[in-house]
Design an enzyme around this catalytic site. Structure first.
Site, PDB file in Angstrom:
ATOM      1  CE1 TYR A   1      -9.570   2.938   6.679  1.00  0.00           C
ATOM      2  CE2 TYR A   1      -8.829   4.320   8.510  1.00  0.00           C
ATOM      3  CZ  TYR A   1      -8.599   3.744   7.279  1.00  0.00           C
ATOM      4  OH  TYR A   1      -7.417   3.976   6.625  1.00  0.00           O
ATOM      5  CE  LYS A   2      -7.908  -0.735   5.467  1.00  0.00           C
ATOM      6  NZ  LYS A   2      -8.286   0.072   4.312  1.00  0.00           N
TER       7      LYS A   2
ATOM      8  NE  ARG B   1      -9.968  -3.072  -2.128  1.00  0.00           N
ATOM      9  CZ  ARG B   1      -9.362  -2.303  -1.231  1.00  0.00           C
ATOM     10  NH1 ARG B   1      -8.138  -2.586  -0.836  1.00  0.00           N
ATOM     11  NH2 ARG B   1      -9.957  -1.241  -0.730  1.00  0.00           N
TER      12      ARG B   1
ATOM     13  CG  ASP C   1      -0.365  -2.153   7.267  1.00  0.00           C
ATOM     14  OD1 ASP C   1      -1.456  -2.413   7.822  1.00  0.00           O
ATOM     15  OD2 ASP C   1      -0.199  -1.158   6.543  1.00  0.00           O
TER      16      ASP C   1
ATOM     17  CG  PHE D   1      -1.956   0.999   1.260  1.00  0.00           C
ATOM     18  CD1 PHE D   1      -3.093   0.854   0.481  1.00  0.00           C
ATOM     19  CD2 PHE D   1      -1.817   2.138   2.040  1.00  0.00           C
ATOM     20  CE1 PHE D   1      -4.081   1.831   0.480  1.00  0.00           C
ATOM     21  CE2 PHE D   1      -2.807   3.117   2.040  1.00  0.00           C
ATOM     22  CZ  PHE D   1      -3.935   2.961   1.259  1.00  0.00           C
TER      23      PHE D   1
END
Ligand SMILES: Cc1ncc(COP(=O)(O)O)c(C=O)c1O
Length: 412
Positions: free
Chosen positions: A225-226, A375, A200, A117
């Site tokens: 928040y995921k 995705r 991560d 990322f």
């Protein structure tokens, strides 16, 4: 499949205002738990409105470690005192990468992956530079090479390991392919080189079972928040293995709330014990309560059941993609073995950006990941098998129309 779903009842524990929208992006922004709005109102009216500044001493100052312990013990296999909820993943990466360099004095190399990322790559580059070191990059040199689809193995990392490596930073679950890295094998290889491992876990926490102490991991960060459904901009977390606490030095951001006695207003900084030193400045109690609600729901459902459903949802999506989309040129960018993937998958098509937008316009919400990925996040607490079916049927219709239009074009 929905009728047999052991987690089916959890969908009603979320606020879903439009049942017709097929939401396949819970891995980017999780849905709103039904209790969160009420909890936020209570915090605003009672803790803030009524108790005012007294709430800091009464409740709020303890939240980063209190919510951290709840998250860590329920979802990371952590011991109490190892997890802190604060800041963003980006800031936490910055703090922990610097801490890792301090724990390995004399070593200059940071190992990271070219396909990771962006924030991980950018922060890794900056920290290595600030420490007078360099990043040793894993992955293909060619920037146009397709994103890796298979899990990262210890043998992929081994060649980059030597006695100048201070820390290795990798994602536990890849943000595009959803592949789960060989967490134990890589951590062991990194330790054999005398380096530290920083995972991560942004796409892993709440979607796969994690036991960071059992992995013998050193450091970790992740989002809330995921899959933890804590809401936009909710604070992230960081984790440091207890066995490293006594060796920790002063953090790169020596903020007042990470000081030994924040209210002593001391002339000089003295770090608080353990992970609390990584708390930089004032935290966000309202958002912290949202993390509490999200973590409680995931912990209640339990990761074994979440993992079972994630495997079933992604397997079903792959089965449909094989039947409907592969013949039209759509390529699966995710491991086929359910052991090796988390709760999202990526489908590759040259027109992925336009297809994603057309899906969103039609009420199916996945996300686009450059250069050519659609995705699909199949968050197990809220996604139905019907959603997977209908979402892929919508994509099939769009790709088939595109295919027919191209097939009908005259030969040049
Ligand atoms: C793997 C990974 N790391 C880091 C981040 C960024 O986190 P933050 O915005 O909290 O800094 C994300 C965000 O999606 C991510 O997917």
């Amino acid at each position: 499949m929905d009728a047999a779903d052991e987690l089916a009842a959890y969908r009603a524990r979320f606020t879903i205002t439009d049942d017709a929208v097929i939401y396949l992006d819970g891995n980017s922004l999780g849905r709103l738990p039904a209790t969160t709005a009420g909890r936020v109102a209570e915090v605003v009216e009672q803790e803030w409105g009524a108790r005012l500044i007294r709430s800091w001493e009464e409740r709020w100052l303890a939240l980063p470690t209190q919510v951290g312990d709840r998250l860590g013990t329920a979802l990371l296999g952590a011991e109490a005192g190892e997890t802190l909820v604060c800041d963003t993943v980006t800031t936490n990466l910055f703090k922990l990468l610097h801490a890792a360099y301090d724990l390995r004095p004399g070593r200059g190399t940071l190992v990271a992956h070219r396909a990771d990322f962006p924030t991980d790559r950018f922060v890794a580059t900056a920290v290595a530079d600030q420490r007078g070191g360099l990043v040793s990059w894993l992955g293909p040199l060619d920037p146009d090479a397709p994103a890796p689809t298979e899990p990262l193995a210890a043998s992929d990392v081994a060649a980059a390991l030597h006695d100048d490596v201070a820390v290795v930073l990798l994602s536990a679950v890849d943000y595009r392919s959803g592949a789960i890295a060989d967490l134990a094998g890589i951590t062991a290889a990194v330790h054999r080189a005398g380096a530290l491992m920083l995972w991560d876990c942004s796409h892993a926490v709440g979607s796969i079972e994690l036991d960071l102490p059992a992995l013998d991991a050193d450091l970790a960060v992740g989002c809330t928040y995921k899959y933890l459904n804590a809401g936009p901009g909710a604070p992230a977390w960081l984790w440091v293995a207890t066995r490293l606490h006594d060796e920790l030095t002063d953090p790169v951001i020596p903020g007042w709330l990470g000081a030994d006695d924040a209210f002593a207003m001391a002339r000089d900084y003295t770090a608080a014990a353990g992970v609390r030193r990584f708390l930089s400045g004032t935290t966000a109690p309202i958002a912290m309560r949202c993390v509490e609600e999200g973590v409680a729901l995931v912990a209640e459902a339990g990761l074994p059941a979440i993992r079972r459903k994630a495997r079933a949802l992604t397997s079903y999506a792959i089965e449909l993609a094989d039947d409907w989309l592969a013949p039209l040129g759509v390529r699966l960018g995710t491991p086929r073995d359910p052991q090796h993937r988390g709760a999202h998958l990526t489908l590759h098509h040259p027109d992925a950006r336009a297809l994603t937008q057309a899906l969103i316009d039609g009420g199916v919400v996945p996300d686009f990941r450059a250069p050519d990925g659609i995705r699909l996040g199949l968050s197990p607490l809220t996604t139905r098998f019907t959603d997977v079916h209908d979402g892929l049927a919508a994509l099939h219709a769009l790709v088939a129309a595109l295919h027919d239009a191209t097939a009908g074009e005259p030969e040049p």
